[in-house]
Design an enzyme around this catalytic site. Structure first.
Site, mmCIF file in Angstrom:
data_model
loop_
_atom_site.group_PDB
_atom_site.id
_atom_site.type_symbol
_atom_site.label_atom_id
_atom_site.label_comp_id
_atom_site.label_asym_id
_atom_site.label_seq_id
_atom_site.Cartn_x
_atom_site.Cartn_y
_atom_site.Cartn_z
ATOM 1 N N GLU A 6 3.536 13.130 -4.835
ATOM 2 C CA GLU A 6 3.386 13.182 -3.614
ATOM 3 C C GLU A 6 3.967 13.975 -2.626
ATOM 4 O OE1 GLU A 6 3.859 9.867 -0.888
ATOM 5 O OE2 GLU A 6 1.496 9.826 -0.799
ATOM 6 N N GLU B 190 1.206 -1.106 0.226
ATOM 7 C CA GLU B 190 -0.317 -0.176 -0.283
ATOM 8 C C GLU B 190 0.338 1.614 0.248
ATOM 9 O OE1 GLU B 190 -3.273 -2.838 0.215
ATOM 10 O OE2 GLU B 190 -2.697 -0.431 -0.253
ATOM 11 N N CYS C 135 -2.889 8.912 2.860
ATOM 12 C CA CYS C 135 -2.751 8.023 2.048
ATOM 13 C C CYS C 135 -3.641 8.389 0.757
ATOM 14 C CB CYS C 135 -1.980 6.619 2.199
ATOM 15 S SG CYS C 135 -3.063 5.813 1.895
HETATM 16 N N1 LIG Z 1 -1.432 3.466 0.661
HETATM 17 C C1 LIG Z 1 -1.479 3.448 1.418
HETATM 18 O O1 LIG Z 1 -2.839 2.654 2.093
HETATM 19 C C2 LIG Z 1 -0.599 3.719 2.302
HETATM 20 C C3 LIG Z 1 -1.061 4.441 4.133
HETATM 21 C C4 LIG Z 1 -0.413 5.275 4.955
HETATM 22 C C5 LIG Z 1 0.914 5.785 4.396
HETATM 23 N N2 LIG Z 1 1.056 6.091 2.778
HETATM 24 C C6 LIG Z 1 2.497 6.643 1.871
HETATM 25 O O2 LIG Z 1 3.481 6.211 3.727
HETATM 26 C C7 LIG Z 1 4.339 7.282 3.490
HETATM 27 C C8 LIG Z 1 4.486 8.043 4.224
HETATM 28 O O3 LIG Z 1 5.203 7.219 5.520
HETATM 29 P P1 LIG Z 1 6.184 6.701 5.850
HETATM 30 O O4 LIG Z 1 7.193 8.348 5.777
HETATM 31 O O5 LIG Z 1 6.169 6.061 7.038
HETATM 32 O O6 LIG Z 1 6.612 5.566 4.305
HETATM 33 P P2 LIG Z 1 8.178 5.257 4.963
HETATM 34 O O7 LIG Z 1 8.390 4.688 3.126
HETATM 35 O O8 LIG Z 1 9.492 6.117 4.649
HETATM 36 O O9 LIG Z 1 8.544 4.378 5.786
HETATM 37 C C9 LIG Z 1 7.232 2.859 6.435
HETATM 38 C C10 LIG Z 1 7.557 2.277 7.069
HETATM 39 O O10 LIG Z 1 8.916 1.201 6.510
HETATM 40 C C11 LIG Z 1 10.398 1.148 6.984
HETATM 41 N N3 LIG Z 1 10.953 1.324 5.688
HETATM 42 C C12 LIG Z 1 11.965 2.517 5.771
HETATM 43 N N4 LIG Z 1 12.791 2.461 3.997
HETATM 44 C C13 LIG Z 1 12.936 0.686 4.389
HETATM 45 C C14 LIG Z 1 14.037 -0.353 3.598
HETATM 46 N N5 LIG Z 1 14.406 0.272 2.678
HETATM 47 N N6 LIG Z 1 13.173 -1.675 4.216
HETATM 48 C C15 LIG Z 1 12.297 -1.848 5.050
HETATM 49 N N7 LIG Z 1 11.275 -1.624 5.736
HETATM 50 C C16 LIG Z 1 11.864 -0.079 5.493
HETATM 51 C C17 LIG Z 1 10.244 2.333 7.549
HETATM 52 O O11 LIG Z 1 10.987 2.363 9.539
HETATM 53 C C18 LIG Z 1 8.787 2.627 8.703
HETATM 54 O O12 LIG Z 1 8.330 1.473 9.072
HETATM 55 C C19 LIG Z 1 3.413 8.475 2.216
HETATM 56 O O13 LIG Z 1 4.294 8.016 1.210
HETATM 57 C C20 LIG Z 1 2.686 7.419 1.940
HETATM 58 O O14 LIG Z 1 1.239 7.728 0.964
HETATM 59 C C21 LIG Z 1 0.080 5.120 1.864
HETATM 60 O O1 LIG Z 2 -3.013 6.334 4.843
HETATM 61 C C1 LIG Z 2 -4.299 5.486 4.740
HETATM 62 C C2 LIG Z 2 -5.198 4.885 5.523
HETATM 63 C C3 LIG Z 2 -5.171 3.336 5.107
HETATM 64 C C4 LIG Z 2 -6.645 2.764 5.486
HETATM 65 C C5 LIG Z 2 -6.359 2.029 5.470
HETATM 66 O O2 LIG Z 2 -6.083 0.831 5.021
HETATM 67 C C6 LIG Z 2 -7.881 1.667 5.539
HETATM 68 O O3 LIG Z 2 -9.263 2.244 5.736
HETATM 69 O O4 LIG Z 2 -8.453 -0.060 5.826
#
Ligand SMILES: NC(=O)c1ccc[n+]([C@@H]2O[C@H](COP(=O)([O-])OP(=O)(O)OC[C@H]3O[C@@H](n4cnc5c(N)ncnc54)[C@H](O)[C@@H]3O)[C@@H](O)[C@H]2O)c1
Ligand SMILES: O=C/C=C/C=C(\O)C(=O)O
Length: 502
Positions: free
Chosen positions: A406, A270, A304
């Site tokens: 983003e 995700e 997200c």
């Molecule tokens: N699509 C969705 O449902 C969804 C939901 C929430 C957040 N997001 C996305 O998450 C991002 C913001 O969250 P963030 O800053 O924590 O994301 P991030 O990718 O920096 O980190 C997410 C997680 O991954 C870990 N991580 C980072 N690099 C890694 C690697 N090389 N190997 C393994 N683990 C690693 C981090 O420690 C953290 O626990 C935004 O881009 C947002 O769009 C997507």
């Molecule tokens: O920021 C992302 C939000 C994700 C939401 C869900 O995964 C959910 O509503 O189940």
């Protein structure tokens, strides 16, 4: 009103914290603390607690106890046994509601009202949804007759995929962690959770919940730490991991996919988004303004699913632009403990700097700043936090970086369109494909437009309204796979088809 401060005293006597340090939970016990890292409050910029930093030994131990548990009594549980356990976990999450609210608020600076109404209730809701699903999950079966007259019975049975790495981001910590752990356990897997280094607290309370609910040793494990070159990467690249469910940035997803490639691991991603709202002239504008205000500014835009591109049919562009701009200017500042607070800090100064850099880029690209565009001043401790102004931009085309990349903050860009085809084409001009909203009073238009949008999730005259049985996920750079309902069962279990000739 002072922020609801998360402090060890709140958890005094709870096993997850040792002398102010949040601990790993592995093999059914909280581990003694070794190396640590600080957790900084996004509200004040001050350190609020320390967190154990998982190393190679911590991850190796977690993977080996998870694998051992996979073949222990846990393997002999029935779907009904696991459904009953998930319901016990949900009960215990509800009993710890206020601790979880305090944990989420302290880690993220979000308002207590959001934590109480969105983040924390979804913890128990996720476990109850997958308890119901697994308890009632039918087997897929066919009565077979072949052209040459042979007859057979075909049926498919599910088994767990194995040891699942659960790596989650900081924006909706408990919601996202339980969204993955619940189905993984429902299907009989064992899990190792690596929460974001920015939000370790609710994950620690979740481990206490698991402990209290008597989840068998090694079935649920928690390892704190950073991502690249640390616990996160050690976990996702570990040979003993069978599947990876990850939510986070698209770039991180690519990195994890590279490390998972060698072992051909199943992945559920995700990822990021650059979500569009399409506002047609026939929309109920009151609803469209209120709904788009929510979808842009909820959780400081750090969801997200949040809207960053607002496409408005030209006939109503000026009115919608002015009303949304007013809403942005009226967003209420306050301490997290104030239930009326709407403006929350970014998760860190680093993330605020990233969002602010896009505010500056927008003006460099020629945008008009209709609201916000900078950093607020409070004249109190919050000046040390990571606050940023809710911002509305206009005047750029689809090719501008502000409309392609983003930002993940409280900001949107308004762009006019003339007809339906132009709206759909503009919305689809993105490397991402996660979510969209369509605001129209014409039901035929809604059903025409929604399926044409390159997004995994489209809301019509609404936003973030969820049925946990429906498929959730994105396409293009927004993700791989779907979770939710039977889609989670398909990811968290392997199917064996059995054919019996009759
Ligand atoms: N699509 C969705 O449902 C969804 C939901 C929430 C957040 N997001 C996305 O998450 C991002 C913001 O969250 P963030 O800053 O924590 O994301 P991030 O990718 O920096 O980190 C997410 C997680 O991954 C870990 N991580 C980072 N690099 C890694 C690697 N090389 N190997 C393994 N683990 C690693 C981090 O420690 C953290 O626990 C935004 O881009 C947002 O769009 C997507
Ligand atoms: O920021 C992302 C939000 C994700 C939401 C869900 O995964 C959910 O509503 O189940």
């Amino acid at each position: 009103m002072r922020a609801a401060r998360w402090s060890p005293e709140l958890m005094a006597g709870q096993p997850g914290t040792e002398r102010g340090v949040l601990r790993h939970y592995v093999g059914g016990r909280f581990l003694p603390v070794d190396a640590t890292f600080p957790k900084i409050s996004p509200v004040t910029g001050r350190m609020i607690l320390e967190v154990a930093e998982g190393d190679e030994e911590t991850v190796d131990t977690a993977v080996s106890v998870a694998r051992r548990a996979l073949h222990g009594p846990w393997a002999r549980t029935s779907p009904d046994d696991r459904a009953a356990l998930l319901r016990r976990i949900a009960d215990e999450l509800e009993r710890r509601h206020e601790d979880l609210v305090a944990a989420e608020v302290a880690d993220t600076g979000k308002s207590v009202s959001q934590a109480r109404t969105l983040d924390v209730p979804r913890g128990a809701a996720n476990f109850r949804a997958f308890a119901d699903l697994i308890a009632g999950a039918p087997l897929e079966a066919f009565q077979t007759t072949t052209a040459d007259g042979r007859r057979a019975l075909n049926y498919a049975v599910r088994r767990p995929v194995g040891v699942v790495a659960v790596v989650v981001p900081w924006n909706l910590p408990l919601l996202l962690t339980t969204w993955k752990v619940a189905p993984a356990l429902a299907c009989g897997n064992t899990v190792i959770v690596k929460p974001s280094e920015e939000t370790p607290s609710s994950a620690t309370v979740l481990a206490e919940v698991m402990d209290r609910a008597s989840v068998p040793e090694g079935v649920f494990n928690l390892v704190h730490g950073h991502g690249p070159g640390a616990a996160g990467e050690l976990l996702t690249s570990h040979a003993g991991i069978d599947a990876i469910t990850f939510t986070g940035e698209s770039g991180t997803g690519s990195a994890i996919m590279r490390s998972a490639a060698a072992g051909l691991k199943a992945v559920s991603f995700e990822l990021g988004g650059k979500n569009a709202a399409l506002v047609f002239a026939d929309a109920d504008l009151d609803a469209a303004v209120a709904g788009t205000t929510r979808s842009v500014f909820t959780n400081g835009g750090q969801v997200c699913l949040c809207t960053e591109r607002v496409l408005v049919q030209r006939a109503v562009f000026a009115e919608f632009r002015d009303r949304l701009t007013d809403q942005a200017r009226q967003q209420r500042y306050g301490w997290p403990a104030d239930p009326h607070t709407q403006v929350i800090p970014m998760i860190s100064h680093g993330h605020r700097d990233k969002v602010l850099s896009y505010y500056h880029l927008a003006t460099q690209e020629g945008a008009t700043v209709l609201a916000g565009g900078g950093v607020p001043t409070f004249g109190d401790d919050r000046d040390g936090g990571a606050y940023i102004q809710p911002t509305v931009l206009a005047g750029l085309g689809s090719d501008a970086r502000v409309n392609r990349e983003e930002i993940f903050g409280p900001v949107c860009h308004l762009q006019p369109f003339d007809d339906e085809d132009e709206a759909v084409q503009t919305a689809n001009e993105s490397d991402y494909g996660l979510a969209a909203t369509v605001w129209t009073s014409d039901v035929h238009r809604a059903h025409r437009v929604a399926p044409r949008l390159e997004a995994g999730l489209v809301w019509v005259n609404s936003w973030f309204l969820r049925d946990l049985r429906s498929p959730f996920g994105g396409m293009k750079a927004s993700g791989i796979g779907r979770e939710g309902g039977r889609h989670s069962l398909d990811f968290y279990s392997e199917l064996t088809n059995v054919c019996v000739e009759l």
